[in-house]
Structures are given as structure tokens and as C-alpha cells.
Design an enzyme around this catalytic site. Structure first.
Site, PDB file in Angstrom:
ATOM      1  CB  CYS A 156      -0.957  -0.008   1.191  1.00  0.00           C
ATOM      2  SG  CYS A 156      -2.292  -1.204   1.028  1.00  0.00           S
ATOM      3  CB  ALA A 199      -0.296   1.300  -4.147  1.00  0.00           C
ATOM      4  CD  GLU A 200      -1.352   7.047   0.653  1.00  0.00           C
ATOM      5  OE1 GLU A 200      -1.667   8.189   1.008  1.00  0.00           O
ATOM      6  OE2 GLU A 200      -1.680   6.022   1.264  1.00  0.00           O
ATOM      7  CB  THR A 201       4.984   6.077  -2.952  1.00  0.00           C
ATOM      8  OG1 THR A 201       5.125   5.909  -1.533  1.00  0.00           O
ATOM      9  CG2 THR A 201       6.141   6.879  -3.504  1.00  0.00           C
TER      10      THR A 201
END
Length: 144
Positions: A58, A61-63
């Protein structure tokens, strides 16, 4: 909204130095608002059983989604994550994982990216979607 993308080393300096991105070993390989590629080592990002931690997926992905959103309002804009969801399909114990983020929408106030994380053999480990609130830079004071 999108301006020419800054050089990758400028992006890295803006986002990584002294942050969770740096501590997790995330590296940007390509970065435009529409398409981003990043890698992360499994080593150091595992859970108790020795598999890649779902939270680490996560973070990758968020980065990627947040960098894409930020580049959409570059320079001087603001991007804040508002939602992330992820489905973990399989896990891995070693190596490097690669995340590929593709813009779903790049709007005036919201952006969304789909992120596919794969292992070194190209097997899909995780599919995530990240939505960011974005705001373009405020116009500077008028000099007239």
C-alpha cells in the site's frame, strides 16, 4: 493543469529524502502524471512470517499515485491522499517488486490511479487504487 514534468532527480529530492519512501527503499524509475513506475525491495518490508507486508504494498501504491497527482498540479500545487484500497493476490519472500501506476482520471480536484504491483517474474501481487484531492497552485499577487 499539467506542466512539463520536472527531472526525475528533482522529483526524488522532493519526495524521498528522509521520508518513509526513503526508509522503505522505494525508487522511482519513471514519473509522469499519467504513468509511473517504482520499485521496492522485499527485504526490510516483510511481516512476521517473512512475506512482503501488505501495508508495504500500500505504501508503494500510495507513493506512486500521490507523486502522479502531485505532478498533475506541478509546480506549487497540493496533492493529498483521500482513499486507497488494495487487493493482495499473492505474496513473495524476496527480491524486488515493481509498481506501475496508470492514471484513471486527472481532474481539477481529484485524481485516481490504478497501481499494479508485480514480482520479478511478472506475477501480479497486488492491485490498488488511490484517489488524491488536488489543488492547483494559487496565483501569485498581481504586480499591476
Amino acid at each position: 493543469m499539467t506542466q512539463p514534468t520536472p527531472p526525475l532527480d528533482e522529483i526524488l529530492a522532493t519526495f524521498a529524502t528522509g521520508t518513509l519512501i526513503d526508509r522503505m527503499g522505494i525508487r522511482l524509475v519513471e514519473a509522469t502524471p499519467e504513468h509511473l513506475v517504482g520499485t521496492m525491495p522485499v527485504e526490510g518490508n516483510t511481516q512476521v512470517a517473512g512475506f512482503l507486508h501488505g501495508g508495504a504494498s500500500c505504501v508503494l501504491a500510495e507513493t506512486l499515485g500521490s507523486v502522479g497527482a502531485f505532478l498533475h498540479v506541478w509546480p506549487g500545487g497540493l496533492a493529498l491522499g483521500t482513499d486507497i484500497n488494495a487487493t493482495h493476490h499473492r505474496s513473495v519472500r524476496s527480491g524486488i517488486v515493481t509498481g506501475v501506476a496508470t492514471a484513471i482520471t486527472l481532474g481539477r480536484t481529484l485524481t485516481s490511479h490504478e497501481v499494479v504491483i508485480s514480482d520479478e517474474e511478472g506475477r501480479r501481487l497486488c492491485t490498488a487504487r488511490i484517489t488524491n484531492y488536488v489543488r492547483a497552485a494559487e496565483p501569485g499577487p498581481s504586480t499591476s
